[in-house]
Design an enzyme around this catalytic site. Structure first.
Site, PDB file in Angstrom:
ATOM      1  N   HIS A  18       0.765  -1.813   0.163  1.00 34.48           N
ATOM      2  CA  HIS A  18       0.057   0.070   0.011  1.00 34.48           C
ATOM      3  C   HIS A  18       1.060   0.925  -0.017  1.00 34.48           C
ATOM      4  O   HIS A  18       0.262   2.159  -0.519  1.00 34.48           O
ATOM      5  CB  HIS A  18      -1.055   0.330   1.258  1.00 34.48           C
ATOM      6  CG  HIS A  18      -2.065  -1.159   1.256  1.00 34.48           C
ATOM      7  ND1 HIS A  18      -2.024  -2.070   2.522  1.00 34.48           N
ATOM      8  CD2 HIS A  18      -3.354  -1.029   0.440  1.00 34.48           C
ATOM      9  CE1 HIS A  18      -3.169  -2.722   2.133  1.00 34.48           C
ATOM     10  NE2 HIS A  18      -3.299  -2.748   1.432  1.00 34.48           N
ATOM     11  N   LYS A  42     -18.182  -6.613   8.016  1.00 33.45           N
ATOM     12  CA  LYS A  42     -16.413  -7.184   7.267  1.00 33.45           C
ATOM     13  C   LYS A  42     -16.399  -7.367   8.893  1.00 33.45           C
ATOM     14  O   LYS A  42     -16.452  -6.012   9.275  1.00 33.45           O
ATOM     15  CB  LYS A  42     -16.531  -6.031   6.563  1.00 33.45           C
ATOM     16  CG  LYS A  42     -15.707  -8.106   5.846  1.00 33.45           C
ATOM     17  CD  LYS A  42     -15.569  -6.583   4.105  1.00 33.45           C
ATOM     18  CE  LYS A  42     -13.530  -6.625   4.155  1.00 33.45           C
ATOM     19  NZ  LYS A  42     -12.829  -5.757   2.841  1.00 33.45           N
ATOM     20  N   ARG A  91      -2.745  -6.073  -8.403  1.00 34.73           N
ATOM     21  CA  ARG A  91      -0.932  -7.181  -8.287  1.00 34.73           C
ATOM     22  C   ARG A  91      -1.294  -8.155  -9.370  1.00 34.73           C
ATOM     23  O   ARG A  91      -0.310  -8.189  -9.941  1.00 34.73           O
ATOM     24  CB  ARG A  91      -1.563  -8.013  -7.266  1.00 34.73           C
ATOM     25  CG  ARG A  91      -1.135  -6.842  -6.060  1.00 34.73           C
ATOM     26  CD  ARG A  91      -2.471  -7.632  -4.944  1.00 34.73           C
ATOM     27  NE  ARG A  91      -2.880  -6.931  -4.416  1.00 34.73           N
ATOM     28  CZ  ARG A  91      -3.528  -6.778  -3.687  1.00 34.73           C
ATOM     29  NH1 ARG A  91      -2.954  -8.001  -2.545  1.00 34.73           N
ATOM     30  NH2 ARG A  91      -5.095  -6.946  -3.665  1.00 34.73           N
ATOM     31  N   SER A 129      -3.299  -7.439   2.087  1.00 32.34           N
ATOM     32  CA  SER A 129      -3.037  -7.708   4.142  1.00 32.34           C
ATOM     33  C   SER A 129      -4.030  -9.274   4.298  1.00 32.34           C
ATOM     34  O   SER A 129      -3.225  -9.958   5.755  1.00 32.34           O
ATOM     35  CB  SER A 129      -4.209  -6.258   4.452  1.00 32.34           C
ATOM     36  OG  SER A 129      -3.835  -5.188   4.024  1.00 32.34           O
TER      37      SER A 129
END
Ligand code: ADP
Length: 158
Positions: A18, A42, A91, A129
């Site tokens: 990040h 979440k 990514r 993460s």
């Protein structure tokens, strides 16, 4: 008109991937708001307060970076703070497939809100993460993936 971008995410926790993305995007914008999207459905590993505190620490040396958080739609948040751009990282192909749809929706909902994508550097493209959380939960060493301030804080040194 100043170019303001929102970099939305969960940042549970923020990783060196990040940080690299934000630093590479800095020359493109006048201001980048790194914003935690709060989704009460979440379950996160780290509290909102902790995630925000780490973001503040990591970016305190960058005067063009601010930290925020929001509930609801990212596009509405961007509009409310006068941001015309979203920043996201890619990514791999699955990031692309997911991000493509979201950015098309945000362009409509956000009435012209543009998403700017940066492809991650090879050295960071394996970092997420999710993986970092798994390493931490399993008792492994996540130091290579975390900004130094975050690693220290997790280990009780700040
Ligand atoms: P989300 O909750 O949306 O998955 P994340 O906090 O995982 O949010 O990620 C926010 C953004 O950061 C996404 O655009 C993601 O692609 C990007 N990102 C995450 N890790 C990396 C990395 N290692 N390199 C480049 N971009 C990354």
């Amino acid at each position: 008109m100043s170019k303001i971008a929102v970099f939305p995410g969960s940042f549970d926790p923020i990783t060196v991937g990040h940080v690299d993305l934000v630093e590479r995007a800095l020359p493109l914008f006048d201001k980048i708001i790194v914003a935690v999207g709060v989704n009460n459905q979440k379950k996160t590993l780290y509290s909102l307060e902790k995630r925000l505190h780490w973001l503040e620490e990591v970016f305190q040396k960058d005067p063009k970076v601010e930290v925020g958080h929001f509930t609801g739609l990212t596009a509405h948040y961007a509009h409310s703070i006068g941001a015309g751009y979203l920043l996201r990282g890619l990514r791999n192909a699955s990031d692309f497939d997911y991000e493509k749809t979201i950015s098309q929706l945000n362009h409509i909902v956000g009435e012209g809100l543009e998403t700017i994508f940066l492809i991650s550097q090879p050295a960071y493209s394996h970092i997420s993460s999710t993986i970092v959380r798994e390493i931490i939960k399993g008792g492994g060493n996540a130091e290579p993936f975390l900004p130094v301030e975050v690693f220290r804080s997790m280990n009780g040194n700040s």
